[in-house]
Every structure is written in C-alpha cells, then in structure tokens.
Design a protein around this motif. Sequence first.
Motif, mmCIF file in Angstrom:
data_model
loop_
_atom_site.group_PDB
_atom_site.id
_atom_site.type_symbol
_atom_site.label_atom_id
_atom_site.label_comp_id
_atom_site.label_asym_id
_atom_site.label_seq_id
_atom_site.Cartn_x
_atom_site.Cartn_y
_atom_site.Cartn_z
ATOM 1 N N THR B 535 -20.502 -25.414 33.755
ATOM 2 C CA THR B 535 -19.109 -25.851 33.886
ATOM 3 C C THR B 535 -18.978 -27.362 33.830
ATOM 4 O OG1 THR B 535 -19.396 -25.804 36.266
ATOM 5 C CG2 THR B 535 -18.404 -23.857 35.246
ATOM 6 N N GLU B 536 -20.106 -28.071 33.996
ATOM 7 C CA GLU B 536 -19.996 -29.533 34.012
ATOM 8 C C GLU B 536 -20.142 -30.153 32.628
ATOM 9 O OE1 GLU B 536 -22.437 -31.304 37.286
ATOM 10 O OE2 GLU B 536 -22.074 -29.284 38.028
ATOM 11 N N GLY B 537 -20.253 -29.340 31.630
ATOM 12 C CA GLY B 537 -20.353 -29.909 30.293
ATOM 13 C C GLY B 537 -21.380 -29.204 29.428
ATOM 14 N N ALA B 538 -22.345 -28.502 30.058
ATOM 15 C CA ALA B 538 -23.383 -27.841 29.256
ATOM 16 C C ALA B 538 -22.775 -26.801 28.323
ATOM 17 C CB ALA B 538 -24.417 -27.192 30.172
ATOM 18 N N TRP B 539 -21.585 -26.286 28.710
ATOM 19 C CA TRP B 539 -20.935 -25.287 27.843
ATOM 20 C C TRP B 539 -20.688 -25.822 26.445
ATOM 21 C CZ3 TRP B 539 -16.226 -26.442 25.749
ATOM 22 C CH2 TRP B 539 -15.515 -27.487 26.353
ATOM 23 N N VAL B 540 -20.444 -27.102 26.347
ATOM 24 C CA VAL B 540 -20.223 -27.685 25.017
ATOM 25 C C VAL B 540 -21.413 -27.384 24.119
ATOM 26 C CG1 VAL B 540 -19.901 -29.838 23.741
ATOM 27 C CG2 VAL B 540 -18.780 -29.518 25.954
ATOM 28 N N VAL B 541 -22.612 -27.629 24.676
ATOM 29 C CA VAL B 541 -23.823 -27.429 23.880
ATOM 30 C C VAL B 541 -24.056 -25.943 23.663
ATOM 31 C CG1 VAL B 541 -26.269 -27.938 23.768
ATOM 32 C CG2 VAL B 541 -24.720 -29.548 24.842
ATOM 33 N N VAL B 542 -23.836 -25.141 24.726
ATOM 34 C CA VAL B 542 -24.079 -23.699 24.633
ATOM 35 C C VAL B 542 -23.197 -23.088 23.536
ATOM 36 C CG1 VAL B 542 -23.893 -21.520 25.889
ATOM 37 C CG2 VAL B 542 -24.843 -23.527 27.012
ATOM 38 N N ILE B 543 -22.017 -23.635 23.357
ATOM 39 C CA ILE B 543 -21.146 -23.125 22.288
ATOM 40 C C ILE B 543 -21.501 -23.764 20.952
ATOM 41 C CG2 ILE B 543 -18.766 -23.176 21.445
ATOM 42 C CD1 ILE B 543 -17.878 -22.795 24.351
ATOM 43 N N ALA B 544 -21.816 -25.055 20.988
ATOM 44 C CA ALA B 544 -22.009 -25.771 19.723
ATOM 45 C C ALA B 544 -23.252 -25.303 18.982
ATOM 46 C CB ALA B 544 -22.084 -27.275 19.990
ATOM 47 N N VAL B 545 -24.318 -24.994 19.728
ATOM 48 C CA VAL B 545 -25.572 -24.644 19.047
ATOM 49 C C VAL B 545 -25.413 -23.397 18.172
ATOM 50 C CG1 VAL B 545 -27.933 -23.832 19.452
ATOM 51 C CG2 VAL B 545 -27.112 -25.912 20.569
ATOM 52 N N PRO B 546 -24.878 -22.268 18.711
ATOM 53 C CA PRO B 546 -24.706 -21.107 17.812
ATOM 54 C C PRO B 546 -23.762 -21.395 16.650
ATOM 55 C CG PRO B 546 -24.251 -20.516 20.103
ATOM 56 C CD PRO B 546 -24.490 -21.960 20.090
ATOM 57 N N LEU B 547 -22.717 -22.176 16.904
ATOM 58 C CA LEU B 547 -21.798 -22.496 15.807
ATOM 59 C C LEU B 547 -22.510 -23.285 14.717
ATOM 60 C CD1 LEU B 547 -18.427 -23.402 17.569
ATOM 61 C CD2 LEU B 547 -19.050 -21.327 16.339
ATOM 62 N N LEU B 548 -23.345 -24.228 15.168
ATOM 63 C CA LEU B 548 -24.094 -25.015 14.178
ATOM 64 C C LEU B 548 -25.023 -24.108 13.381
ATOM 65 C CD1 LEU B 548 -24.984 -28.296 16.103
ATOM 66 C CD2 LEU B 548 -23.639 -28.088 14.021
ATOM 67 N N ILE B 549 -25.659 -23.148 14.071
ATOM 68 C CA ILE B 549 -26.579 -22.241 13.357
ATOM 69 C C ILE B 549 -25.800 -21.450 12.307
ATOM 70 C CG2 ILE B 549 -28.103 -20.251 13.630
ATOM 71 C CD1 ILE B 549 -28.821 -21.333 16.392
ATOM 72 N N LEU B 550 -24.609 -20.955 12.701
ATOM 73 C CA LEU B 550 -23.795 -20.218 11.728
ATOM 74 C C LEU B 550 -23.456 -21.109 10.536
ATOM 75 C CD1 LEU B 550 -21.300 -18.201 13.960
ATOM 76 C CD2 LEU B 550 -23.230 -17.354 12.619
#
Lengths: 738, 738
Positions: B535-550
């Motif tokens: 909730t402190e910001g890691a969600w950005v990465v958790v969402i961005a990584v799969p999107l980048l892979i796609l």
Amino acid sequence: MTGRRGAEGEEDEGAQGTVVTPSAEFPPLGPEELPSLRRIGEQWRTPPAATSSAELPVDPTLRRLDGRTAPSRFGRLAPIEMFRTDEPGELVATEHAYVPGSRFGRALSRLRRVLFGPPLRSTAVLYERMRKLVALPVLSSDLLSSIAYGPEAMLGVLLLAGSGALSLSLPLAALLVTLMIAVGTSYRQTIRAYPHGAGSYIVASDNLGSGPGLAAAAGLMMDYVLTVAVSVSAGIAAITSAMPALTTFAVPLGLLVIGVLLAGNLRGVRVAGNIFVLPTYAFLVAVIAVLLAGYAHAAGRGFAPVPPPPTAAAEALGLLLVLRAFSSGAVSMTGIEAVSNAVPAFRRTEWRNARTTLTWMVSMLVVLFVGLIVLIHLSGLVPVPEQTLLSQLARQSFPSGPWYGLIQASTALILLLAANTAFNDFPRLLFFMARDGHAPRRFLHMGDRLAFNDGLATLALAAGLIFVAFRGHTQSLIPLYAVGVFLAFTLSQGGMVVHWRRRRGRGWRRRAVLNGVGAVLSGLVLITAAFAKFTEGAWVVVIAVPLLILLFRAIQRHYRTLHRSLALQASPDGAGAGTAVAPAPLPGATEPGAAAEAQELPQQVRHLVVVPVARLNRASLRALAYAASLGQPTLAVHIAPEDAESDRFREQWQAWGNHVRLETIVSPYRAVIGPLAHYLEALHASRPDVLLTVVVPEVVVRRRRHQLLHSRTGQRLRRALRALPGVVVTNLPVHLGE
Amino acid sequence: MTGRRGAEGEEDEGAQGTVVTPSAEFPPLGPEELPSLRRIGEQWRTPPAATSSAELPVDPTLRRLDGRTAPSRFGRLAPIEMFRTDEPGELVATEHAYVPGSRFGRALSRLRRVLFGPPLRSTAVLYERMRKLVALPVLSSDLLSSIAYGPEAMLGVLLLAGSGALSLSLPLAALLVTLMIAVGTSYRQTIRAYPHGAGSYIVASDNLGSGPGLAAAAGLMMDYVLTVAVSVSAGIAAITSAMPALTTFAVPLGLLVIGVLLAGNLRGVRVAGNIFVLPTYAFLVAVIAVLLAGYAHAAGRGFAPVPPPPTAAAEALGLLLVLRAFSSGAVSMTGIEAVSNAVPAFRRTEWRNARTTLTWMVSMLVVLFVGLIVLIHLSGLVPVPEQTLLSQLARQSFPSGPWYGLIQASTALILLLAANTAFNDFPRLLFFMARDGHAPRRFLHMGDRLAFNDGLATLALAAGLIFVAFRGHTQSLIPLYAVGVFLAFTLSQGGMVVHWRRRRGRGWRRRAVLNGVGAVLSGLVLITAAFAKFTEGAWVVVIAVPLLILLFRAIQRHYRTLHRSLALQASPDGAGAGTAVAPAPLPGATEPGAAAEAQELPQQVRHLVVVPVARLNRASLRALAYAASLGQPTLAVHIAPEDAESDRFREQWQAWGNHVRLETIVSPYRAVIGPLAHYLEALHASRPDVLLTVVVPEVVVRRRRHQLLHSRTGQRLRRALRALPGVVVTNLPVHLGE
C-alpha cells in the motif's frame, strides 16, 4: 476585375458576379493557354504502350466487372454499385463511393450524416427568386434588428455625461435619419448600376482598384464577424432581460447559439425565405405595438416628457462624447447593403423590385428608429445593465401577460436571423475573394451539403473568439462594429462615384453627386468612429484592416506566382523540332536541377531509378523487382554503419546474383537519411537532366499503434527529398498479414 | 537465447552477449535465407536497361564530378567533399553529408553540435579494460552510495513504532549482512559461469525461458528508473542537509540534475573510470572518517549507547512493521549486480579479477553498513526530515570547518555517479531487448555521438516523472525500489541454479546450492517488500511489471510476424520454371490484392500507371509525361464536380491530342479523394495481378506558410491509398520558382 480572374478566363463579369458554382474550383484554361496546349500536344511522343489507343490491362469503365465493383474491404455482404455509367467514357460516382475506407472514417461519416444530413448533388444548387413581400423580411432582418441595440448604444454613451445630456438624442437622431436616407438613396443607385448584384468588395474593386476593394473586403469581413457577435449578444440580452436568472450563462449560451448557427449552415439548410417571414413581421408588429401603446400612454399625459432618473455625469459633455454617441447610434444602419448584394434573387424586373424593397426597408428603419428614440425620451428611460431599453419599453406598455414575452422572443429571433445572414454572406465573400486569388483556394470548395464548410467554420471561430473576448457584452462590441461597416459603405459609394464618372451616361452628374453625398457622410462616420472610439476598441479594427489587406495581397502574390509557374506554354526546347530532343547533359549548367523539371514531353524524360536497400528481405526485393520491371536504368544504394557491414552486404548481393548495380555508402556517423539525400543530390547535380525516381518500400501495418515499432524511414526520406528538384519518390506499400 | 535472435542468425551467444555494435540494426541473413536468396536470384530476369552491367546515365561513384559534389543548395561558396572513395565501389560519407538541407535543420544541427559535440565515428566504440583498482570505484558507486539512504530507510520505519523499537536495528542489520554475503557469493558464481558478462535479463532468459527473462528485464527497468530517482533525491537531500535554504527548490533542482545527466550522456561522454575514482574513494574516506571519529567518541564514554530522544509510537510494533523495516534496509544492496554485467571490461583473467573486485565491494559494503548502523545506535540518532542521518553523524563528529562540507559534497557526488550508472545500463538493456525483438527497434540505433539517444531520453523522462510524482522524497520512493531490484536478483540467481543443474559440471551441486540460497533469500525479500509495502507504493511495481511483460510480448509478436512476412523464401510461382510467367489474371481470386504484392520478380510485374488530373497545367502535364515515359500502359483519371465541367475537360483533352486514355468520373457530391480511392480499388479488384502506380504531382513551396494555400491532395490521396494492396504512389514534386 482583378488580374487573376482575367487570367483564368474571363466570362461576362456581371453575370459571373454573384454566381456561386462548384466548378469554380476548376477554372477554364486562359485564352493563351489553349493554343499552347495544342502545340504541346503536337510535340508529344508517347511510347506505344502508354497511348490512349493501346489496350489497357483493365477496363477503365469497370463494365467488365458486371456489378462486382465492390471491393472486399467495403461491401462485404452485397455488391454495391459505386459507379454508374451515364454517358460513354464517363463514370458517375454513387453515394457509396464516398464512404471512407477506414472504420474510424466510416463512423465519422455516419455521424456527419446524422448531424448534417445526406450529401446533396452539385445540381441541387438553388437559384431562388423572391417576391418583394418575401424579400423584404429576408433581406431586412439584419437591418431592422439593429434597432434592438443601436438606440441603446447611442443613449448609453450620452448617459456618461449625466441624464441631462440625454436630450441630445433628438438632434442626433435627426442627423442619423439624414444619413440613413442618404446612404439608402446611394444604394438605390448601386442596385440600378449593378443589376447582377454587387457587394462593396466588387464595387470597390471594380471602380477604385484592388487596394480599396481589399479594404472593403476586410471591412466587410470584420462586419460579418461582428454582426454575428453583436446580434448574438443582443439576442441573449433580450432573453436575459426577460429571464434574469440566465444572466450568468450568457457567454456559454451565446457560444451555443453560434454553434447551432454553424451546424445549421453546415447542414446547408437553404434558408428559404419563408423561415424569415414570420419572425421579421412579428418583430415589426411587436415594435409597432410597443410604439403605439407608448405613444397612447404619452398622449394621455399630453406628451409631457417624464424626466429621466437623475444620473451623475462620469465624463464631461464634450464634442468627443457627442461624436462617440453619434457613431454608436450609426450601427442602427448595419445591414442596409443587403439588398444590393441580392438583386438577382428578385423577380423581374429585378433592379426595380430591389429598389422598391430597399425604399420600404429604409422607410421602416427611419420610422422605427425615430419612433423609439422619441418614445424613450418621452418615457424618461435610461439604459441599465440588467435590461435592454426595448425590454423596458415593452414592460412599461405590457407589464404582464404573454405580450411582453412575445415581444422579447421575436426580438431574440430576429437577432438570430440577422446573425444567420452573416453566415450566408461571409462564405460567399470568401468564395469571390478566393476566385480572385485573394483568399485560400479552399474557400472555393463546397462541402457535400453544398455549403462552404471552411468559410462557415472560419466565421464561427472568429465570432466565437470575439464574443468570448468581450464576454458577450453588446455595448463593448459596438465600437468595433461601426468602423468596418462604414469603411465598406464609404468605399462602395466612392466606387459608385467613379463608376458614374467613367460611364458618363445620362444624368451621371446627378447620380455621382448622390453617391458622393453618401460616400462623404459614410466617410465622416467612419472617421468619427475610428477616432472617437479608438481607445474603446475601434483600434482593433483600425489595426486589423491593414493587416488583412497585407495578408490578402500576400496570398494573391503567391497564387500569381503559382499560376505563372503552372500556366501552359509550349516548351521552348521542342518548339522548333517536331521530334523534340532532350537537352544535352549540362554538368556545368548554371541552374542545376532546373533541367529535369523542365522535361514536359515524354520523349525528353531521362530516367534513373534508385532503390535504397537497408537489408535484403521481401520488401526490398519487391522494390528492386518493381524498379527493374520499369525497364529503366536502375541503381541500388546501401547505407552501412561500418565497413564490416558494408562488406557483408556486398557478399549477400553477390549471392543474389548482382542483378542491379549496387553502390554502398559507409555512413560512419550512422545517420541514413542525410547521406542518402546528399548522395541523391550529388547524383542529380552530376546530370541535372536525369530524373531520379527513388523507390522506397514502406511496411504498412494494420494497427496504428504498431506504427511506433517501425522506423519511419520512408516518410523521413520523402520529407528530406521534397526540396530536391528532379527527385521523384515512389512509395511501394508492403502490407503485413497481421 | 530467445527465438527472434536465433532466427536472425545466431552467433556465439556468449561473445555476442554484451557487445554493443552499431551494426546490430542490420542483422545478417538467417541460415535458411541465404539459399532462398540464391534461388530468387536464379529466377530473376531483369530488363537490359536495369541490369548491373548496363551503362547508367550517371556515375554512381561520383568520380566524374571531380570534387564538385557540392550541390548548390548546400555549399554555396566552396566545393565541399561530401563523399570519399576508400575502396572501389564503396563511398564513405564525410561529416558534410550529415548537414541537413533546410535552414532550420542546419541551425538545429549547429545547436546539437555545440551542446553535444561533433559526431563520433562508428569505429570509436571503446572497449575499455580496467584495472581492479579502477574497476572498484567505477562499479561500486551504485552499491556503496546505497548506504547513504539504506540504513536511514530502515530506521525510519522502525521509528514509527517509537524510539524503543530502534534497537531492533542491530538484529535486522545482522540479517541483512547474511543476505549481502549470500547474494554476493551467488553473484561470484554468475561471474565464473558467464565470463562474457551477463545481466539478470540474459541469465534468466537463458535458463528460465523468455517469460522470467522478461520479468527480470521489467524489474531491471524499474530498478534503473528508481536508481536515478532515488539517487538524485538522496543527493539533493545531502545538499539540502548542508544548505537548508535550498529545500524549497528540491524538485526543480532534481530535475535539473536529471537533465544534466541526460545531456552528459547524450554527449556520449565515455565516462572514463578516472572520473569515478576520486569521488568514490573520497566518499569511502569520508564515511570511514565519520565512523572512526564516531567510534573514538563512543570509546570515550565506554561505548555506552546514548538513548535516542523519546518518540511516541505511531504504529504498533508488529511483524509487518519489522518486515517493512527489513525490506527498506535491503535497498542498501542495490547495485551489487554491477560487476556481473561488466566482466569483459576487466583485465585478464577477467572472471578472476571481477570476482576479487566483487568480494572487495561486498566486504566494504558490510563494513560500512554495520559500522553505520552500530554507530547510529550508539549515538542515539534518529531520522529527521530536515537532515539525513549521515549528515547528522558528520555534524556530530565534525561540527564545523570544511570537513562537514566535504563529506556532504562527496556523498552528493557519489549519488550523482550512481544515477549515471543507470544512464549507462538502461539503454544497454533496451539494446539487448531490441536485438531480441522485445523492444522497439529504434533502441538499436546509436546516435551520432555513439549514444543510445532514445534509451537515454526514455530513462530521463520516466525518472523525471517519478521524481516529480513523489516530490523528490527519498523515503517515499524506497518502497518502489526494493521490489524491482529483488525481482531481478531472484530470477538471476534462480536462473543460475538451472544453469548448474543443466551443465552438471564438477561440483555443480555445491554451486547450485549456493545460488539456490541466494535465490531463496532474494525471493523472500521480494515477497516481503511486495506485501509489506504494497500500500505504500510497491503496488506500482507489482502492477507495472506484468504490464511491461505483456507489452514486451506484444512487441515481440509483432516483430515475429514482420520477420515471417519479410523473410526471404523462393517464390513458389517461379520455383519450377526458369522463365517465370506472371500468374494468370484471376478476376475472381479469393484473395484479391494478394496477387500484385506477391510479385517478387521483375518479369512478374504487370503495370498500369494511373495519373489523376484535376486540370491541365504544367504540373499535370509533367505527371503525364513522366507516366508515359515509363513505357507502361497509362490511364488518366479526371474527377469532375459537374457534368458541364467534365465535358469542358474532355474538350481540352481532345485539344491536347488525347495522347493518353482518359476516364472522367463525375463526383456529384464534389469529394475527390473518396471516389478516386474507390475507383482505384475497383480497378485493382478487376485485375488483382496488375500493380497500379498512381502518379501524383505535388507542388512544393519554399515557405512553409504557403503550404496552407495549397490543398494537400497528394498527401490525402497517399493516406487513403496506403491501405490498398497493390497500389504504388509516386510523388512528382513540382518546385515553384518563388
């Protein structure tokens, strides 16, 4: 007429004067061009395969297709007939041929059709003829609606010197009536002299030359833009006077009205006279009712004027203030020129009917104007920001009931129609200017609803901007309004004086004097308005008009050059010899590059086809095959970032069979476009008479976003080569399966 | 290696691994493509004029020009040599060939040269080899600079549970040291296994497959972006700690620093090791000095810890908080992977020197990290917003004099260098990904300073956006940082486990276990960071990584299709017959349009040249002459708005001599592009094997503003025809004199 129009084939200038035709985009050849065309044709030697008698691989009339003219991409289910054959050798496109190819384009086209209606054929241009009783409301809405803001504008200025100054309104009104009659008489003569109709632009151009003509056009353009802005703002004021709650929404409401006017005109609704009849007569009746009720009331107290509420003077009552009040009141005359533009729309005898109508209109204007000014004086009313004077008068006479509402509604409606007049006239003015080369050619083009879309959009945009800039405040717009209008009046009347002097027909002196009086009076108002209201907004017009003239002149200069460059003239090379020979290679020619573009006969063209190849794949091999199949000398060029890559590429080229001459260029700084463009330019410089055709394969992807993954080499190369003379770029599309 | 790379010709993968070369934009032909090329070449029949042996009208080597290669537009005064001939048949572009043609372009080019320096040749790519004592500072700036914000990040989280929780820092530090040693040992093994250097992306792709490889790449990309953002924000914090007045300008200052880093890297300054030596060792000395002074001070009071100022607990001391503190402290390890990327840059024996250097680096990290954590504990310091902990320690030991300033300056400097490391590595990662088809090809292109301009700009933009979004606040950025880094660590170490299992070399079990421990510990930190700081910001990465892979996968899919479509294969049509025959006309072919684009041999191409003619002038006659001179069947098309105009045009055509077959199409709704495009499509549908070449004359004006006065028919037609298969568009420029 100006030179440009003459050059493109002059027809009877009078008849051509006000005819709007879709063919204007395709002007006929000039008188000296047709013989040139014949001479060029005689020198022309076409290779056998390309001649008109040769068998084509396809049937250009599409008859062989038997109704299967629908390519797969468009009509998937049923064959759609996109082209009909009416005469032999001439196809006619059906509506289906206008449906765009892309899905987005089709959606847009459907939306347009819903908003603006189905397309109209060129043959649907109407040339309506009007009876006088119909012409009167159609042509007078602009003029008569002016009394909704003109008297108020004058009194508003006088009030600045305190309520005592208001009594000056009576002598000023007398002066304005004189002006109205003089200008009206003046225009009666214009109608007689230009029975085919003529706006100020044409009269001034014709008689005073192109400079004054352009000045009149600039004035008229300002006039039309301000007609929209002022009429809309006055119309909104009529509404907010009745419904004060709407005052805060005045600006968005006004923009909405401008948008609706634009949409309606884009729809190309032929504003039939009937639409105008009811609102204009209703307004007339309403104002007369207000006047009658008011005078009855005043008669009741023996016409003793009610003293106006005492107002302190904000400014001293000087000459300048009186002049300002006078020029503000003069905006009541805007629209007086409408009849002279529209003479051909009358029934026979056109000029006579038009003149009669003009006389009626001016008489009505004088009656209403004087009636209102005197009644306001008697009633002791003063302009207030919240409510228009007309609304105050109406409230006084009809304090309650539906009458007041009807009066305000008819006022708003006639103002709307007045704004619509500008939407009719502004694009037509641009059309005539474009025909003379003074405005961009695009204003010649009629959209698929026979409307001049670009002109309409330009007007709506300009009026909308001014409306917002002045926050839809009528009184702030007035100072701008008078200058443009009276500039056009002055030039038009001045032009008439010259007209009479030149013709020296029967009674020309009398006519010249009448127009001269009109010109002098209009000119005085023009100068008064420009000086007295300079700081209040007139400076905008005073600056804009010369700038517009410069712009028109620059546009014309460009089109003149274009026309000179493109006009047909028999090629000097082939003039003597029947079998023209290409000019000898001139490596040291003084004008490199000119040679290849001077080749205007097939037998003069010397080709070199150049194929830039980045790597050997199906796209580049297709480009090579295309280039080679043209049967012209061909050269392939490879740009390599390093020596090693260049060597590797040469090996591949040898493996392929070295079918086309290859030149590799090592680009040690890795850029491709720059060295390639310079290489082509150097090739061209070495033989300026050789036309280089650069064949560039271009991968076409289905989805737009995939475009990001491709270098736009083709596009960039095209842009870099555009400036080079004698370099032709051929784009060979390679469509990806996905 | 992934499939794409294999398809374009695989070289020794290890050696290829980390080599950055400008030729990567021009991959060699695949193994099955060369035989196809030979077969295509055998079937190829070129018309005599186009063959390589035919005499060209120009000398492609430009030798005939004798130095007069400077066309008039460019070098007006002196002849400039734009191309040199080094080997026969190969030209080399000189710097002059890169000067743009337009005046604006030249001004821009001069500005670029002033800002970024003169262009560098491809041969100037440096492969520097470093001594260990130079490699150490170069490769450790990222790692060592992490201690400027890592310990503070950990203590900052602990402080949330009150000052009492701060004592937990010692056991957490012990845990982190274990992690550092495990990961360090793990990377020592990677160095031995990949002596040619290998980042996480390559190791993971190689051993775990493309999915984990892309995940590692995505993690690394986030890592690089955040390295810039965090290092810059920490560097700015070091400065504002010393000069609090600058605090309000933190965000613009940071953007300025990112801009300077971008400009420096666009300049392509080969960041020679020497630049790194001084600041890194200075920082080392500074921190060690702080530590020594601090411990001397502590020794004076018998190492009795000063109690921290009492702080109330904002949160309960739970497991989650401890985990958050641990994962925040783990950012001290970022940069540990640097050596494994750069093995080839060491002197011989590369892997041995690299391993030694890594051991030194990790040892130093451990010493500094533990030293700082313990000293902070002893001094009783707590994180405060206004000043960094390192600054507090420095102030305590060196309250005045130049020493404090030097310490802060060296901290800011090493952080700047750490950010610069990302500017070196991010574009290289994109280069490798682009080589595999996972990123847009443009990232393969080296600019004229040998820098990957697009990659650098992408990094600066992303880092700048994140920096502004978090207002340059280091502690807010930390939660995002850990996830990406440890994702890359985990996948890289996991890949090594698979590597050892596959090879089963001597002692593979021991090695696999060592890497396995590294993978598991990194994975635990990854999970901890992702969950505890979600909730402190890691969600950005958790969402961005799969999107980048796609995104990477979508890009690869597109390039695969492209490659399949464009790969060479002997044409099935001409495979049997030596003299290939064009496919028979197939009016009812199932795939209309495919036929014309399948023509890959010159003898297969059937031409029809189509010339749209709006009016007869020099431009359209040049287009007709050009078309006819190609000697192919030619058809002229005229779109008329009305019947009358069509008739008039036909008369002119007859006057000219009717040299080319004319078809007129009446467009009753006046549009030109739509009906023309549909007509061409219908023509093409009637004979899909005929390639249509549409010749469009285009007036080229000198001044851009004049373009507004011309209809962009050429451009619009080109756009409309792009989607049509088998339609080639040829732009014939007509240059205006003015």
